[in-house]
Design a protein around this motif. Structure first.
Motif, PDB file in Angstrom:
ATOM      1  N   TRP A 236      68.217  10.608 -56.736  1.00 11.64           N
ATOM      2  CA  TRP A 236      67.962   9.255 -57.843  1.00 11.64           C
ATOM      3  C   TRP A 236      66.756   9.275 -58.258  1.00 11.64           C
ATOM      4  CZ3 TRP A 236      65.950   4.248 -57.519  1.00 11.64           C
ATOM      5  CH2 TRP A 236      66.563   3.340 -58.728  1.00 11.64           C
TER       6      TRP A 236
ATOM      7  N   LYS B 190      64.609   6.085 -60.696  1.00 16.42           N
ATOM      8  CA  LYS B 190      64.845   4.913 -61.666  1.00 16.42           C
ATOM      9  C   LYS B 190      64.113   5.329 -63.039  1.00 16.42           C
ATOM     10  CE  LYS B 190      63.213   0.231 -61.887  1.00 16.42           C
ATOM     11  NZ  LYS B 190      62.565  -0.742 -61.326  1.00 16.42           N
TER      12      LYS B 190
ATOM     13  N   PHE C 257      74.178  12.649 -51.641  1.00 20.26           N
ATOM     14  CA  PHE C 257      74.730  11.525 -52.105  1.00 20.26           C
ATOM     15  C   PHE C 257      76.022  11.055 -51.356  1.00 20.26           C
ATOM     16  CE2 PHE C 257      77.464   8.384 -54.720  1.00 20.26           C
ATOM     17  CZ  PHE C 257      76.552   7.683 -55.474  1.00 20.26           C
TER      18      PHE C 257
ATOM     19  N   ALA D 160      76.934   7.102 -51.036  1.00 23.34           N
ATOM     20  CA  ALA D 160      77.253   5.812 -51.130  1.00 23.34           C
ATOM     21  C   ALA D 160      78.661   5.705 -51.899  1.00 23.34           C
ATOM     22  CB  ALA D 160      76.176   5.346 -52.277  1.00 23.34           C
TER      23      ALA D 160
ATOM     24  N   LYS E  71      67.504   1.494 -46.431  1.00 17.23           N
ATOM     25  CA  LYS E  71      68.339   1.889 -47.458  1.00 17.23           C
ATOM     26  C   LYS E  71      67.568   2.048 -48.822  1.00 17.23           C
ATOM     27  CE  LYS E  71      71.745   0.857 -50.532  1.00 17.23           C
ATOM     28  NZ  LYS E  71      72.158   1.852 -51.263  1.00 17.23           N
ATOM     29  N   LEU E  72      66.821   1.111 -49.538  1.00 12.64           N
ATOM     30  CA  LEU E  72      66.109   1.215 -50.515  1.00 12.64           C
ATOM     31  C   LEU E  72      64.970   1.956 -50.702  1.00 12.64           C
ATOM     32  CD1 LEU E  72      66.237  -2.651 -51.470  1.00 12.64           C
ATOM     33  CD2 LEU E  72      67.760  -1.002 -52.408  1.00 12.64           C
TER      34      LEU E  72
ATOM     35  N   GLU F 282      66.460   5.458 -51.081  1.00 10.70           N
ATOM     36  CA  GLU F 282      66.857   5.598 -52.261  1.00 10.70           C
ATOM     37  C   GLU F 282      65.662   5.888 -53.362  1.00 10.70           C
ATOM     38  OE1 GLU F 282      69.155   2.571 -54.315  1.00 10.70           O
ATOM     39  OE2 GLU F 282      70.444   3.147 -52.748  1.00 10.70           O
ATOM     40  N   GLU F 283      64.844   5.154 -53.163  1.00  9.20           N
ATOM     41  CA  GLU F 283      63.465   4.912 -54.244  1.00  9.20           C
ATOM     42  C   GLU F 283      62.790   6.219 -53.943  1.00  9.20           C
ATOM     43  OE1 GLU F 283      63.120   0.193 -54.807  1.00  9.20           O
ATOM     44  OE2 GLU F 283      62.006   1.274 -53.015  1.00  9.20           O
TER      45      GLU F 283
ATOM     46  N   VAL G 231      71.110   8.966 -51.399  1.00  8.89           N
ATOM     47  CA  VAL G 231      71.754   7.909 -51.529  1.00  8.89           C
ATOM     48  C   VAL G 231      72.671   7.584 -50.692  1.00  8.89           C
ATOM     49  CG1 VAL G 231      73.115   6.413 -53.444  1.00  8.89           C
ATOM     50  CG2 VAL G 231      71.105   7.964 -54.176  1.00  8.89           C
TER      51      VAL G 231
END
Length: 493
Positions: free
Chosen positions: A45, A47, A90, A92, A437-438, A441-442, A447
């Motif tokens: 991922w 942003k 992935f 999630a 978690k964040l 992800e970042e 994810v």
């Protein structure tokens, strides 16, 4: 001559240069194959930056653009910032990854562009065959009814609508929910039931309170004794129970209700037995998983999500209903402009528009047909078995490390756990795991999902992913430990 000078009678939306279009389409196919083949080298991922978002806020285009320029803008502004759900890491929101034959099917569905509301044409018969395949897989009678829908939400809604109309024993379509029945029609499900079922109750005019959520056991399956007691109490209080929803794979933990026991209760109490199988029902195609789903074939209706563990590109859901007449009578409406003929394209007795809300329906069956034809159902079953084994492998990684903790039994392919180095209050531990978690992800590493069980924030990894390998799970555990250690170090400073 610009577009404003052209004679509208001579103008169309087809290309003016078919050969240039052919070359562009060839380039798109090459790019799509390269993109899919090299997924593992990309971040899961990214942003979208503000500069990109601003480009997606322009006014409506007035004049044409070259197709190549439109494609270039897609590659610059859209393709680099995907949801990431086709990536091997992935895990999630519960969704599959798609297949190459699936996206080819989607392409040809768009080229043919039929409306699957009705008519006697090949697309209608392909959907009928796909539905029959689903009946065969779920061991439903061949004369059962079925419909391809957008996903589990619409499948559950469709089935509950039929259940309501059958079990209320009056013409609900004409009279609506009468004052005699208002607030008294009850459906039961576990407290772990998916929220789309409550939405369905609300939209059906029965109200959210009409879905009675029954307490669960320690393994998050519905408590059978509590259900029996609630039905008895509700009848004594003048309420009208009419259905039970069993879940074959809860969204939080993958728990499978005792479907045989629920079937027996429904027989004894004259209730409609519906199974929300959006997550796990299709696992009957995996021989080592099928025994966990025994009793699902006894349901009056089943909701399936083919874009989850069967990996069809979005959207692809299915509802199966054993009583074809009840299904048709719930939705069928034939105005004069939809009257059937004995011959020609408007012939045929069972149009899909008579079995659901939609008249305009996409040719979603083609990608399912192509994917199953290419791979065969046993291969899909092996992918399911692989994911379940990977969930157990992940569980072992968690149990083998002192700073990791399982928070629920592993149901099917869903693992709920947390980073827990000890000696931290619950609130701080919840915040710590959310931050982990964040950060993962970042960083584009993976994810992973999340949920809350008994007030504890969980990292939730749902491995409905045919591209995942064990090394991906090793990588994410290493990342969790790394970021967890970094956060703990900050707290101690």
């Amino acid at each position: 001559m610009n577009s404003a000078d052209k004679n509208p009678i001579e103008e169309s939306l087809d290309p003016t240069d078919w050969e240039a279009t052919r070359q562009l389409m060839h380039q798109m196919v090459d790019d799509a194959i390269d993109y899919t083949a090299n997924l593992r080298t990309n971040h899961v991922w990214n942003k979208p930056p503000d500069s990109i978002l601003n480009k997606l806020k322009t006014p409506v285009p007035i004049e044409p653009s070259e197709a190549t320029k439109v494609y270039d803008e897609f590659k610059a502004c859209i393709l680099p910032y995907p949801m990431g759900n086709i990536h091997p890491r992935f895990w999630a929101w519960y969704m599959g990854n798609g297949t190459v034959s699936g996206f080819i099917g989607d392409f040809w569905a768009s080229v043919m562009n039929p409306n699957l509301g009705g008519g006697n044409h090949s697309a209608h018969h392909v959907e009928a065959q796909v539905i029959n395949w689903m009946k065969e897989i779920m061991e439903f009678p061949i004369n059962s009814s079925g419909l391809l829908v957008s996903g589990g939400s619409m499948a559950n809604f469709t089935a509950l609508t039929v259940a309501r109309n059958v079990k209320l024993n009056y013409d609900v379509r004409t009279e609506g929910i009468t004052s005699k029945m208002a607030g008294k029609c009850i459906v039961y499900a576990s407290s772990e039931v998916h929220s789309c079922n409550q939405k369905a109750m609300e939209i059906l005019g029965l109200g959210g309170n009409s879905l009675k959520k029954i307490t669960v056991n320690i393994d998050y399956t519905i408590n059978i004794n509590a259900l029996k007691t609630q039905i008895k109490t509700d009848r004594e209080n003048g309420l009208f129970p009419f259905a039970v929803i069993g879940t074959s794979g809860t969204v939080n933990t993958g728990a499978i209700d005792d479907l045989n026991a629920l079937s027996e209760i429904c027989k004894e109490e004259d209730l409609w037995f519906h199974v929300d199988g959006a997550i796990g029902a299709i696992a009957v195609i995996a021989e080592d998983i099928k025994p966990q789903l025994t009793g699902i074939e006894k349901a009056d209706s089943i909701a399936l999500d083919l874009h989850k563990w069967l990996h069809m590109p979005f959207e692809a859901g299915c509802v199966l209903i054993k009583d074809p007449e009840a299904h048709k009578s719930t939705f069928s409406m034939i105005p004069e402009y939809l009257e059937k003929h004995e011959r020609g394209i408007a012939s045929g007795s069972n149009w899909f528009s008579e079995y659901g809300l939609q008249l305009s329906r996409r040719f979603n069956a083609l990608k399912v047909w192509m994917s199953i034809k290419e791979h065969g159902i046993h291969k899909f079953g092996r992918m399911i078995s692989k994911n379940v084994k990977q969930a157990k492998y992940l569980g072992q990684l968690i149990e083998n490390h002192k700073d990791l903790e399982l928070l629920a039994p592993i149901g099917l392919d869903i693992v709920c756990f947390r980073y827990n180095p000890g000696n931290l209050p619950i609130k701080l531990l919840n915040e710590l795991n959310r931050e982990i978690k964040l950060k993962i992800e970042e960083a584009g590493i993976a994810v992973i999902g999340y949920t809350t069980l008994n007030s504890l924030y969980c990292l939730r990894i749902a491995i409905a992913n045919h591209r995942t390998i064990n090394e991906d799970l090793d990588l994410v555990i290493d990342a969790i430990l790394k970021f967890g250690h970094q956060e703990i170090t900050k707290l101690k400073q």
